[in-house]
Motif scaffolding. Sequence first.
Motif, PDB file in Angstrom:
ATOM      1  N   PRO A  12      -8.955  -0.781   1.031  1.00  0.00           N
ATOM      2  CA  PRO A  12      -9.005  -2.244   1.057  1.00  0.00           C
ATOM      3  C   PRO A  12     -10.150  -2.782   0.198  1.00  0.00           C
ATOM      4  O   PRO A  12     -11.216  -2.178   0.114  1.00  0.00           O
ATOM      5  CB  PRO A  12      -9.247  -2.567   2.536  1.00  0.00           C
ATOM      6  CG  PRO A  12      -8.798  -1.354   3.276  1.00  0.00           C
ATOM      7  CD  PRO A  12      -9.070  -0.192   2.362  1.00  0.00           C
ATOM      8  N   ALA A  13      -9.897  -3.907  -0.449  1.00  0.00           N
ATOM      9  CA  ALA A  13     -10.900  -4.571  -1.277  1.00  0.00           C
ATOM     10  C   ALA A  13     -10.888  -6.057  -0.929  1.00  0.00           C
ATOM     11  O   ALA A  13      -9.888  -6.569  -0.421  1.00  0.00           O
ATOM     12  CB  ALA A  13     -10.570  -4.370  -2.755  1.00  0.00           C
ATOM     13  N   PRO A  14     -11.980  -6.766  -1.192  1.00  0.00           N
ATOM     14  CA  PRO A  14     -12.009  -8.197  -0.866  1.00  0.00           C
ATOM     15  C   PRO A  14     -10.907  -9.002  -1.552  1.00  0.00           C
ATOM     16  O   PRO A  14     -10.505 -10.047  -1.054  1.00  0.00           O
ATOM     17  CB  PRO A  14     -13.389  -8.648  -1.371  1.00  0.00           C
ATOM     18  CG  PRO A  14     -14.215  -7.413  -1.407  1.00  0.00           C
ATOM     19  CD  PRO A  14     -13.256  -6.285  -1.720  1.00  0.00           C
ATOM     20  N   TRP A  15     -10.406  -8.526  -2.690  1.00  0.00           N
ATOM     21  CA  TRP A  15      -9.421  -9.286  -3.457  1.00  0.00           C
ATOM     22  C   TRP A  15      -8.002  -8.729  -3.359  1.00  0.00           C
ATOM     23  O   TRP A  15      -7.076  -9.321  -3.902  1.00  0.00           O
ATOM     24  CB  TRP A  15      -9.829  -9.336  -4.933  1.00  0.00           C
ATOM     25  CG  TRP A  15      -9.931  -7.964  -5.537  1.00  0.00           C
ATOM     26  CD1 TRP A  15      -8.934  -7.244  -6.146  1.00  0.00           C
ATOM     27  CD2 TRP A  15     -11.072  -7.127  -5.563  1.00  0.00           C
ATOM     28  NE1 TRP A  15      -9.384  -6.008  -6.542  1.00  0.00           N
ATOM     29  CE2 TRP A  15     -10.719  -5.917  -6.197  1.00  0.00           C
ATOM     30  CE3 TRP A  15     -12.390  -7.264  -5.107  1.00  0.00           C
ATOM     31  CZ2 TRP A  15     -11.606  -4.859  -6.387  1.00  0.00           C
ATOM     32  CZ3 TRP A  15     -13.271  -6.210  -5.311  1.00  0.00           C
ATOM     33  CH2 TRP A  15     -12.872  -5.039  -5.941  1.00  0.00           C
ATOM     34  N   ALA A  16      -7.843  -7.593  -2.666  1.00  0.00           N
ATOM     35  CA  ALA A  16      -6.514  -6.975  -2.593  1.00  0.00           C
ATOM     36  C   ALA A  16      -6.405  -6.107  -1.353  1.00  0.00           C
ATOM     37  O   ALA A  16      -7.407  -5.550  -0.891  1.00  0.00           O
ATOM     38  CB  ALA A  16      -6.254  -6.128  -3.845  1.00  0.00           C
ATOM     39  N   PRO A  17      -5.190  -5.945  -0.830  1.00  0.00           N
ATOM     40  CA  PRO A  17      -4.991  -5.048   0.307  1.00  0.00           C
ATOM     41  C   PRO A  17      -5.413  -3.607   0.009  1.00  0.00           C
ATOM     42  O   PRO A  17      -5.809  -2.877   0.912  1.00  0.00           O
ATOM     43  CB  PRO A  17      -3.490  -5.126   0.577  1.00  0.00           C
ATOM     44  CG  PRO A  17      -3.081  -6.451   0.006  1.00  0.00           C
ATOM     45  CD  PRO A  17      -3.958  -6.653  -1.190  1.00  0.00           C
ATOM     46  N   ILE A  77      -6.432   1.846 -12.896  1.00  0.00           N
ATOM     47  CA  ILE A  77      -6.662   0.985 -11.748  1.00  0.00           C
ATOM     48  C   ILE A  77      -5.348   0.964 -10.975  1.00  0.00           C
ATOM     49  O   ILE A  77      -4.292   0.671 -11.538  1.00  0.00           O
ATOM     50  CB  ILE A  77      -7.028  -0.444 -12.174  1.00  0.00           C
ATOM     51  CG1 ILE A  77      -8.370  -0.451 -12.896  1.00  0.00           C
ATOM     52  CG2 ILE A  77      -7.028  -1.378 -10.970  1.00  0.00           C
ATOM     53  CD1 ILE A  77      -8.695  -1.777 -13.541  1.00  0.00           C
ATOM     54  N   ILE A  78      -5.419   1.286  -9.707  1.00  0.00           N
ATOM     55  CA  ILE A  78      -4.243   1.257  -8.840  1.00  0.00           C
ATOM     56  C   ILE A  78      -4.535   0.210  -7.774  1.00  0.00           C
ATOM     57  O   ILE A  78      -5.577   0.272  -7.102  1.00  0.00           O
ATOM     58  CB  ILE A  78      -4.004   2.630  -8.160  1.00  0.00           C
ATOM     59  CG1 ILE A  78      -4.007   3.771  -9.178  1.00  0.00           C
ATOM     60  CG2 ILE A  78      -2.725   2.598  -7.332  1.00  0.00           C
ATOM     61  CD1 ILE A  78      -2.962   3.680 -10.252  1.00  0.00           C
ATOM     62  N   ASP A  79      -3.638  -0.772  -7.620  1.00  0.00           N
ATOM     63  CA  ASP A  79      -3.888  -1.777  -6.610  1.00  0.00           C
ATOM     64  C   ASP A  79      -2.601  -2.394  -6.088  1.00  0.00           C
ATOM     65  O   ASP A  79      -1.511  -2.110  -6.577  1.00  0.00           O
ATOM     66  CB  ASP A  79      -4.865  -2.842  -7.102  1.00  0.00           C
ATOM     67  CG  ASP A  79      -4.290  -3.801  -8.135  1.00  0.00           C
ATOM     68  OD1 ASP A  79      -3.219  -3.514  -8.714  1.00  0.00           O
ATOM     69  OD2 ASP A  79      -4.915  -4.844  -8.377  1.00  0.00           O
ATOM     70  N   VAL A 112       0.849  -1.199   0.000  1.00  0.00           N
ATOM     71  CA  VAL A 112       0.000   0.000   0.000  1.00  0.00           C
ATOM     72  C   VAL A 112       0.879   1.242   0.000  1.00  0.00           C
ATOM     73  O   VAL A 112       0.595   2.216  -0.705  1.00  0.00           O
ATOM     74  CB  VAL A 112      -0.957  -0.018   1.218  1.00  0.00           C
ATOM     75  CG1 VAL A 112      -1.719   1.293   1.333  1.00  0.00           C
ATOM     76  CG2 VAL A 112      -1.912  -1.200   1.137  1.00  0.00           C
ATOM     77  N   GLU A 113       1.965   1.209   0.752  1.00  0.00           N
ATOM     78  CA  GLU A 113       2.867   2.366   0.832  1.00  0.00           C
ATOM     79  C   GLU A 113       3.503   2.679  -0.520  1.00  0.00           C
ATOM     80  O   GLU A 113       3.782   3.840  -0.820  1.00  0.00           O
ATOM     81  CB  GLU A 113       3.962   2.117   1.884  1.00  0.00           C
ATOM     82  CG  GLU A 113       3.440   2.019   3.306  1.00  0.00           C
ATOM     83  CD  GLU A 113       2.755   0.685   3.636  1.00  0.00           C
ATOM     84  OE1 GLU A 113       1.939   0.683   4.577  1.00  0.00           O
ATOM     85  OE2 GLU A 113       3.000  -0.327   2.951  1.00  0.00           O
ATOM     86  N   GLU A 114       3.724   1.666  -1.320  1.00  0.00           N
ATOM     87  CA  GLU A 114       4.332   1.861  -2.633  1.00  0.00           C
ATOM     88  C   GLU A 114       3.377   2.531  -3.615  1.00  0.00           C
ATOM     89  O   GLU A 114       3.783   3.379  -4.405  1.00  0.00           O
ATOM     90  CB  GLU A 114       4.774   0.499  -3.185  1.00  0.00           C
ATOM     91  CG  GLU A 114       5.487   0.569  -4.511  1.00  0.00           C
ATOM     92  CD  GLU A 114       5.935  -0.808  -4.983  1.00  0.00           C
ATOM     93  OE1 GLU A 114       6.971  -0.860  -5.661  1.00  0.00           O
ATOM     94  OE2 GLU A 114       5.257  -1.830  -4.689  1.00  0.00           O
ATOM     95  N   VAL A 115       2.107   2.163  -3.591  1.00  0.00           N
ATOM     96  CA  VAL A 115       1.167   2.687  -4.592  1.00  0.00           C
ATOM     97  C   VAL A 115       0.353   3.887  -4.114  1.00  0.00           C
ATOM     98  O   VAL A 115      -0.213   4.603  -4.939  1.00  0.00           O
ATOM     99  CB  VAL A 115       0.227   1.583  -5.128  1.00  0.00           C
ATOM    100  CG1 VAL A 115       1.020   0.508  -5.845  1.00  0.00           C
ATOM    101  CG2 VAL A 115      -0.635   1.003  -4.041  1.00  0.00           C
ATOM    102  N   SER A 116       0.303   4.144  -2.821  1.00  0.00           N
ATOM    103  CA  SER A 116      -0.474   5.286  -2.316  1.00  0.00           C
ATOM    104  C   SER A 116      -0.051   6.619  -2.923  1.00  0.00           C
ATOM    105  O   SER A 116      -0.917   7.423  -3.296  1.00  0.00           O
ATOM    106  CB  SER A 116      -0.397   5.361  -0.788  1.00  0.00           C
ATOM    107  OG  SER A 116      -1.117   4.291  -0.222  1.00  0.00           O
ATOM    108  N   PRO A 117       1.258   6.917  -3.066  1.00  0.00           N
ATOM    109  CA  PRO A 117       1.635   8.183  -3.693  1.00  0.00           C
ATOM    110  C   PRO A 117       1.195   8.273  -5.161  1.00  0.00           C
ATOM    111  O   PRO A 117       0.879   9.363  -5.654  1.00  0.00           O
ATOM    112  CB  PRO A 117       3.167   8.207  -3.593  1.00  0.00           C
ATOM    113  CG  PRO A 117       3.520   7.218  -2.544  1.00  0.00           C
ATOM    114  CD  PRO A 117       2.425   6.195  -2.550  1.00  0.00           C
ATOM    115  N   VAL A 118       1.160   7.154  -5.852  1.00  0.00           N
ATOM    116  CA  VAL A 118       0.695   7.137  -7.242  1.00  0.00           C
ATOM    117  C   VAL A 118      -0.782   7.500  -7.280  1.00  0.00           C
ATOM    118  O   VAL A 118      -1.220   8.327  -8.076  1.00  0.00           O
ATOM    119  CB  VAL A 118       0.961   5.761  -7.900  1.00  0.00           C
ATOM    120  CG1 VAL A 118       0.275   5.658  -9.245  1.00  0.00           C
ATOM    121  CG2 VAL A 118       2.448   5.509  -8.017  1.00  0.00           C
TER     122      VAL A 118
END
Length: 154
Positions: free
Chosen positions: A126-131, A145-147, A104-110
């Motif tokens: 948070p999503a059922p299929w991903a953090p 889509i950012i995940d 999450v820390e890696e993609v949050s700035p994006v």
Amino acid sequence: MSLTAVAHLNFTGQAREALEFYRSVFGGQATIVTYGDFGMPAALPDAGKVVFGQVTADNGFSVMAYDVPGTDGPATPAAPTTRRENGTTITKEPFFLSVRGATVEEVSPVWKGLAEGATVIEEFGPAPWAPAFGMLADRFGVTWIIDVAAGYQG
């Protein structure tokens, strides 16, 4: 042999602005070449538009873009056609761009960078299929889509 697929975005006069924006979000280097750089007379309307543009970053991000010659589009793109309903994505768009990271820390700035001036389709969280997962149409009308990779092996 090694192959790499890179999204190539087509704009109607906003390619330079989009490439500079993506470089500000993802980092890296922008290469921008105009029709004039390739010999088009400066007096022609398309001479200052982008014939070849690319952003490449050390983190693996890469995107290409150009301005379709003979077009001048609106300063703001049309409203996105993608929406989320009852956990389902409804769209008429032929593609989305996906950015996936390990944390999450890696993609949050994006997410934060792309969200400036964007239409948020689904909030990042948070999503059922991903953090973490989020979807938006950026200020140029490109849907992202950012995940965070969850290790799903479907």
